[in-house]
Scaffold this active site. Sequence first.
Site, PDB file in Angstrom:
ATOM      1  CD  GLN A 165      -7.361   0.848  -2.444  1.00 50.64           C
ATOM      2  OE1 GLN A 165      -8.530   1.078  -2.169  1.00 50.64           O
ATOM      3  NE2 GLN A 165      -6.990   0.386  -3.607  1.00 50.64           N
TER       4      GLN A 165
ATOM      5  CG  HIS B 215      -2.428  -2.883  -3.098  1.00 49.07           C
ATOM      6  ND1 HIS B 215      -3.081  -1.669  -3.230  1.00 49.07           N
ATOM      7  CD2 HIS B 215      -1.893  -2.882  -1.859  1.00 49.07           C
ATOM      8  CE1 HIS B 215      -2.943  -0.968  -2.117  1.00 49.07           C
ATOM      9  NE2 HIS B 215      -2.228  -1.691  -1.259  1.00 49.07           N
TER      10      HIS B 215
ATOM     11  CB  VAL C  29      -1.141   2.652  -3.805  1.00 49.00           C
ATOM     12  CG1 VAL C  29      -1.040   2.816  -5.311  1.00 49.00           C
ATOM     13  CG2 VAL C  29       0.186   2.987  -3.138  1.00 49.00           C
TER      14      VAL C  29
ATOM     15  CG  HIS D  30      -0.946  -5.822   1.814  1.00 47.36           C
ATOM     16  ND1 HIS D  30       0.179  -5.052   2.008  1.00 47.36           N
ATOM     17  CD2 HIS D  30      -1.946  -4.954   1.515  1.00 47.36           C
ATOM     18  CE1 HIS D  30      -0.132  -3.785   1.847  1.00 47.36           C
ATOM     19  NE2 HIS D  30      -1.416  -3.698   1.541  1.00 47.36           N
TER      20      HIS D  30
END
Length: 134
Positions: A87, A93, A89, A95
Amino acid sequence: MFCDIVAGRRESHRVLDAEDAVAFLDARPLFPGHTLVVPRAHHETLTDLPVPDVGPFFTQVRRVTAAVETGMEAAGSFVAANNRVSQSVPHFHVHVVPRNRKDGLRGFFWPRSRYGSEEEAAAVAATLRSALAP
């Protein structure tokens, strides 16, 4: 970094700006249309996302997935999230990557690239925004 994008303090090619999620083009896409969907509130991992937020967030992921497939005229999509490991960041999130048969992706060693220009990225983001179902 993603909190800055959500807050509008960092530039991005935004695809979705909803109450519970923001989606924008990945700066280093696998293919044009590769979009990241993030919860508006900062949560580092999927397991940190509060249970009441899971359904609304993934409803937005579903909408973006449909828009990516339609807007990019893709045969399907790859939808994935890393949880801590890989990961890049520390803001949860998902994708959403447009896929077509024989598109060259094999395994998990995928070549990443950049958009040819800001104009190209802006045009792809606009295509996906227009493909979002209400």
